[in-house]
Structures are given as C-alpha cells and as structure tokens.
Motif scaffolding. Structure first.
Motif, mmCIF file in Angstrom:
data_model
loop_
_atom_site.group_PDB
_atom_site.id
_atom_site.type_symbol
_atom_site.label_atom_id
_atom_site.label_comp_id
_atom_site.label_asym_id
_atom_site.label_seq_id
_atom_site.Cartn_x
_atom_site.Cartn_y
_atom_site.Cartn_z
ATOM 1 N N LEU A 46 0.815 -1.216 0.000
ATOM 2 C CA LEU A 46 0.000 0.000 0.000
ATOM 3 C C LEU A 46 0.847 1.264 0.000
ATOM 4 O O LEU A 46 0.563 2.219 -0.726
ATOM 5 C CB LEU A 46 -0.933 0.007 1.220
ATOM 6 C CG LEU A 46 -2.088 -0.982 1.186
ATOM 7 C CD1 LEU A 46 -2.843 -0.948 2.497
ATOM 8 C CD2 LEU A 46 -3.022 -0.682 0.027
ATOM 9 N N LYS A 47 1.917 1.276 0.798
ATOM 10 C CA LYS A 47 2.737 2.485 0.942
ATOM 11 C C LYS A 47 3.432 2.855 -0.383
ATOM 12 O O LYS A 47 3.298 3.986 -0.852
ATOM 13 C CB LYS A 47 3.741 2.272 2.075
ATOM 14 C CG LYS A 47 4.710 3.413 2.289
ATOM 15 C CD LYS A 47 4.090 4.509 3.138
ATOM 16 C CE LYS A 47 5.106 5.623 3.367
ATOM 17 N NZ LYS A 47 4.471 6.937 3.302
ATOM 18 N N ALA A 50 0.810 4.167 -2.786
ATOM 19 C CA ALA A 50 0.339 5.527 -2.488
ATOM 20 C C ALA A 50 1.386 6.560 -2.896
ATOM 21 O O ALA A 50 1.063 7.596 -3.491
ATOM 22 C CB ALA A 50 0.016 5.659 -0.998
ATOM 23 N N ASP A 51 2.661 6.268 -2.606
ATOM 24 C CA ASP A 51 3.731 7.196 -2.985
ATOM 25 C C ASP A 51 3.844 7.320 -4.502
ATOM 26 O O ASP A 51 4.044 8.400 -5.039
ATOM 27 C CB ASP A 51 5.078 6.727 -2.407
ATOM 28 C CG ASP A 51 5.143 6.984 -0.907
ATOM 29 O OD1 ASP A 51 4.294 7.757 -0.408
ATOM 30 O OD2 ASP A 51 6.022 6.404 -0.249
ATOM 31 N N THR A 54 0.965 9.462 -5.803
ATOM 32 C CA THR A 54 1.067 10.873 -5.426
ATOM 33 C C THR A 54 2.228 11.582 -6.107
ATOM 34 O O THR A 54 2.089 12.683 -6.643
ATOM 35 C CB THR A 54 1.241 11.009 -3.900
ATOM 36 O OG1 THR A 54 0.372 10.111 -3.254
ATOM 37 C CG2 THR A 54 0.939 12.430 -3.450
ATOM 38 N N ALA A 71 -0.666 11.842 -0.062
ATOM 39 C CA ALA A 71 -0.006 10.546 0.134
ATOM 40 C C ALA A 71 -0.510 9.892 1.414
ATOM 41 O O ALA A 71 -0.763 8.681 1.465
ATOM 42 C CB ALA A 71 1.511 10.725 0.182
ATOM 43 N N LEU A 74 -4.087 8.577 0.737
ATOM 44 C CA LEU A 74 -4.113 7.407 -0.142
ATOM 45 C C LEU A 74 -3.531 6.170 0.526
ATOM 46 O O LEU A 74 -3.907 5.047 0.213
ATOM 47 C CB LEU A 74 -3.325 7.699 -1.434
ATOM 48 C CG LEU A 74 -3.985 8.665 -2.406
ATOM 49 C CD1 LEU A 74 -3.123 8.838 -3.633
ATOM 50 C CD2 LEU A 74 -5.376 8.166 -2.794
ATOM 51 N N TYR A 75 -2.606 6.379 1.460
ATOM 52 C CA TYR A 75 -2.023 5.234 2.150
ATOM 53 C C TYR A 75 -2.927 4.782 3.291
ATOM 54 O O TYR A 75 -3.235 3.603 3.435
ATOM 55 C CB TYR A 75 -0.636 5.609 2.668
ATOM 56 C CG TYR A 75 -0.022 4.572 3.567
ATOM 57 C CD1 TYR A 75 0.043 3.231 3.180
ATOM 58 C CD2 TYR A 75 0.512 4.921 4.805
ATOM 59 C CE1 TYR A 75 0.607 2.273 4.001
ATOM 60 C CE2 TYR A 75 1.077 3.970 5.631
ATOM 61 C CZ TYR A 75 1.122 2.653 5.226
ATOM 62 O OH TYR A 75 1.677 1.712 6.049
ATOM 63 N N THR A 77 -6.195 5.304 4.034
ATOM 64 C CA THR A 77 -7.567 4.845 3.807
ATOM 65 C C THR A 77 -7.633 3.338 3.533
ATOM 66 O O THR A 77 -8.316 2.616 4.269
ATOM 67 C CB THR A 77 -8.216 5.647 2.675
ATOM 68 O OG1 THR A 77 -8.030 7.021 2.953
ATOM 69 C CG2 THR A 77 -9.685 5.351 2.576
ATOM 70 N N LYS A 79 -5.370 1.116 4.056
ATOM 71 C CA LYS A 79 -4.740 0.390 5.159
ATOM 72 C C LYS A 79 -5.740 0.180 6.302
ATOM 73 O O LYS A 79 -5.908 -0.934 6.809
ATOM 74 C CB LYS A 79 -3.526 1.173 5.661
ATOM 75 C CG LYS A 79 -2.789 0.515 6.802
ATOM 76 C CD LYS A 79 -1.512 1.247 7.125
ATOM 77 C CE LYS A 79 -1.665 1.999 8.424
ATOM 78 N NZ LYS A 79 -0.403 2.583 8.897
#
Lengths: 362, 79
Positions: A46-47, A50-51, A54, A71, A74-75, A77, A79
């Motif tokens: 996920l991380k 998200a990065d 973004t 970021a 997006l990470y 939510t 998670k």
C-alpha cells in the motif's frame, strides 16, 4: 429531527442468513489461506503504491504540503479499511459465542472486583448496541447482577471495541492500542468497583426495581462453524457499511493536519508540559459525539504533531466513553445522583490515565 | 395474531418492522403489527438487545433482523 437517544444508536444486528448453503469444507480450507495471502500481498504494497500515485502520477513533490496530505490519505484509507476487515471479522466470530443473555448468566451474583474484571472483559466480546443500553441495564440489574458489575460492563462495552482497537493498531501502532485496551478496561473495573462500593442501588429509578424482566432466556441458538464465519462476515459488511464515511472524513481531517499543521504545533496545546491539557481534553471530549472510526485518524495526526500521548488518550476516551446522548438514555433508569457519580468516576479515571501517560512518556 | 416489533427506533428496528410487514402482506396473514419504542415496555419483555420481535406475547427473536423464512414460519405456525 431524530430524538437524541437514537444518535448513539449503531445497532449491530445479527443478520444470519439461513438461505445460503455455504461452501463445502474443502473449498473453505483452500480459499481461506488464499484470501489471507492475497490480503497480505496487497497490504504490504500500500505504501509504495500511495507514494507512486502521489509523487509520480500526480505532479506533486515529496515534502510539499498538498503532496504529503494526499499521500497520507491514499495510504491510510485502504490500510485502515483492510485492517478493520480483519479485526471486525475476527471479533465477529468471537462474538458469535456470546450473547447478552449468556453474559448475564455469567455475571449474576458475582462478587465485587472479580465480577468487575469479568464484566469488563465480557463487555469487549458481547454484542452490544448503545441503543439497547437501557433494556440491557434493566435485564442485568433485575436478574441479580450487582450494580457496580453492571457498570463495569456498560463502560467497557462501548469504550474498548474492535473498531477502536483495529484503528489504533493500524494507525498508531500496537503499543498504543494495547495501552488503550489495558487502561480502558482498568477504568471500567475501577469505576464499576467504586460505584459498587458506594452502594447506590437506591438511586436507580423506582420503576426498574418493580419490574420483573428476568425472563429473557428465550432465544439462544447454537451455531455451526460456517454460520460463525458468516456471522463474522456479516459484521464486517454491517460495521464497515456504517462507519466508512466517518473513516474517510476522519482520515481527510488527519491528512490536512498531517500536511498543513506545522511540526510540534500541538505540543504547545496538548503537550505534556501544560498541566491543564488533560482536563481540557476530557471536557472537550464530552459534547463531541463521535465514534472511534472518526476520531482515531485525527488522533494519529495530532500525535504526529507533538500532542502528548496522555492528553490524546484522555481526549479519545472522553469522546467515546462519556457522550451526552448516552447520558440522556441512561437518565431513564438512573436518578441524577447516580448519573453524576458515573460521570465523575469515569472522568477521574480518564484524568488519571492522561496524567500517568504524560508523566511516563513525557 | 398480534406482532410487536421492539426497538427504540434505530435503523435496524425499522428494517425489522418493514420486513415483517412485507411478509405479512405477502402471506395475507391476519396480523396487527405494532412498533414498541418505550423502554419500559421493551424491558418488560425481558429483551436485552433490539430489534426484537414478539408474536402473541412470546419473544421470537432478539438482537437481529429476522429472516423472511423465520417470519413466515411464525405466521404460519401460530394459528
């Protein structure tokens, strides 16, 4: 307008489908590890995802206010939602073994302290909805569950719940989640014990004691394993269907704080150096009625900006455990002095927790 | 027959009442449906979690929205 007592009402209904035949056992045995593996694969990526979205797909620079906020959103939510699915499912399966009727049978005639500890623990695993707090209270007290023991249950049940623990674990880490669970249970035990020692049985509304409500053994069904799995899954659908919007709002607020509020800003307001920050956090929390889903993403962001752990825990507990609508509901069965005692005892417990953690964590 | 839906008026309670009403209408059963929101009355039935359904004075289900099949069985079984 909705009557105020319905605001606190997030009924967790047992929707148990009798229609579905369900999967055969062998299919379940293959699908379960597959689902768990897929869950893990997505969760661990996920991380970076998200990065990537973004800072590569969107024209935002790492370190910029908006970029960091997006970021974060997006990470966090996906998670949080993935963790909640796991925790709510697990707790749902555990809850299928408990019912208010069974819990009451375990608590009838229990002595103080031992009864308070048991009641607080059962409060975590028994299906409970704050809109039936009054019938539950009457059912417990008239069946012979001591008043103090009943209060331990009523304090622990909304405060230490799977949504709070799942979110804290996912957003803030297992240490804070464990601290929250341990201190929340301690407050429930201590407050219930104190109310029991004060012998306030006379401050229950008179109509309650004239009532004979002890006959509710009516429905106690045995479930099979596939039914328990379905019960857990129904809890996921029901609870996430209800709280997702609060989670999104909470995380969006948290993201704004994360991206735009300067570092260490909160240290001045909710830091451990200011003695009044803990009582202020408790007082602010009472009129705010929010569930754990909305408040914890904000809590995470506050901690990140230098708010002290003790003050933050106190704020969170006050928001969740001491809510105005719940007081209005309980007023129907408790005379003003008992309500006041309940509020004072729980508030003192929260204050102690707040100061303790501010002192230890500094 | 007389059906009471016990619940303080939360969403689940309304859904339970709607479902019971729908099944009653489908089967054409002779039943009066009454929503009970008063806490004293609810507690008087010994019910500790809502929504609950009472058919002719007997508590049939607590803490959940009943399945259509269950409702149909109560309607058919009584009289």
């Amino acid at each position: 307008m909705e009557p105020i007592e319905n605001i606190a009402c997030g009924c967790e209904a047992r929707t148990r489908s009798a229609r579905e035949g369900g999967l055969p056992l062998w299919a379940g045995l293959i699908l379960a590890p597959l689902a768990a593996g897929l869950w893990w694969l997505v969760y661990t990526h996920l991380k970076p995802a998200a990065d990537y979205i973004t800072f590569r797909l969107l024209p935002l620079a790492p370190g910029s206010h908006l970029g960091e906020a997006i970021a974060f959103f997006l990470y966090d939510t996906p998670k949080v939602i993935m963790l909640l699915v796991l925790v709510v499912f697990g707790v749902g399966v555990i809850r299928s073994y408990f019912s208010p009727e069974r819990t009451r049978a375990l608590l009838v005639g229990k002595s103080l302290l031992a009864g308070n500890v048991l009641a607080a623990l059962l409060g975590v695993v028994t299906p409970f909805c704050s809109c039936s707090a009054v019938p539950l209270f009457i059912g417990f007290v008239t069946a012979g569950v001591p008043l103090g023991v009943t209060f331990s249950f009523l304090i622990a049940a909304p405060m230490v719940n799977e949504i709070a623990l799942g979110l804290l674990y996912g957003l803030v880490g297992w240490k804070v989640a464990a601290l929250y669970a341990a201190t929340g249970l301690s407050i429930a035990v201590a407050a219930g014990w104190t109310i029991g020692r004060l012998r306030m049985e006379g401050h229950i509304e008179d109509w309650v004691s004239q009532m004979n409500a002890a006959g509710g053994e009516a429905v106690d069904e045995k479930m099979t394993w596939p039914e328990r799995i379905r019960y857990g899954w129904a809890a996921v659908v029901e609870i996430l269907g209800r709280v997702w919007k609060y989670i999104l709002i909470g995380i969006a607020l948290g993201a704004l704080i994360h991206g735009f509020v300067p570092e260490a800003f909160m240290a001045r307001i909710m830091g451990s150096g200011t003695w009044w920050s803990v009582p202020l956090a408790v007082v602010l929390g009472v009129p705010m009625y929010s569930n754990a889903a909305g408040i914890i993403p904000v809590v995470e962001a506050l901690l990140g900006k230098g708010a002290a752990l003790g003050s933050t825990l106190a704020f969170m507990m006050s928001v969740i455990a001491l809510s105005l609508p719940e007081m209005v509901i309980l007023r129907k069965v408790l005379k003003p002095r008992l309500i006041a005692t309940f509020i004072v005892v729980v508030a003192v417990g929260i204050l102690v927790v707040g100061y303790l953690f501010n002192a230890v964590w500094g | 027959m007389e059906i009471k839906i016990l619940g303080p008026g939360c969403k689940k309670c309304d859904q339970a009442a709607e479902r019971v009403a729908a099944v009653v209408a489908e089967t054409g059963a002779d039943a009066q449906i009454e929503k009970v929101t008063d806490m004293m009355t609810i507690a008087g039935f010994g019910v500790m979690s809502t929504p609950a359904v009472v058919v002719d004075g007997e508590v049939k289900c607590v803490g959940k929205i009943p399945e259509r099949e269950e409702i149909a069985a109560w309607l058919g079984g009584g009289h």
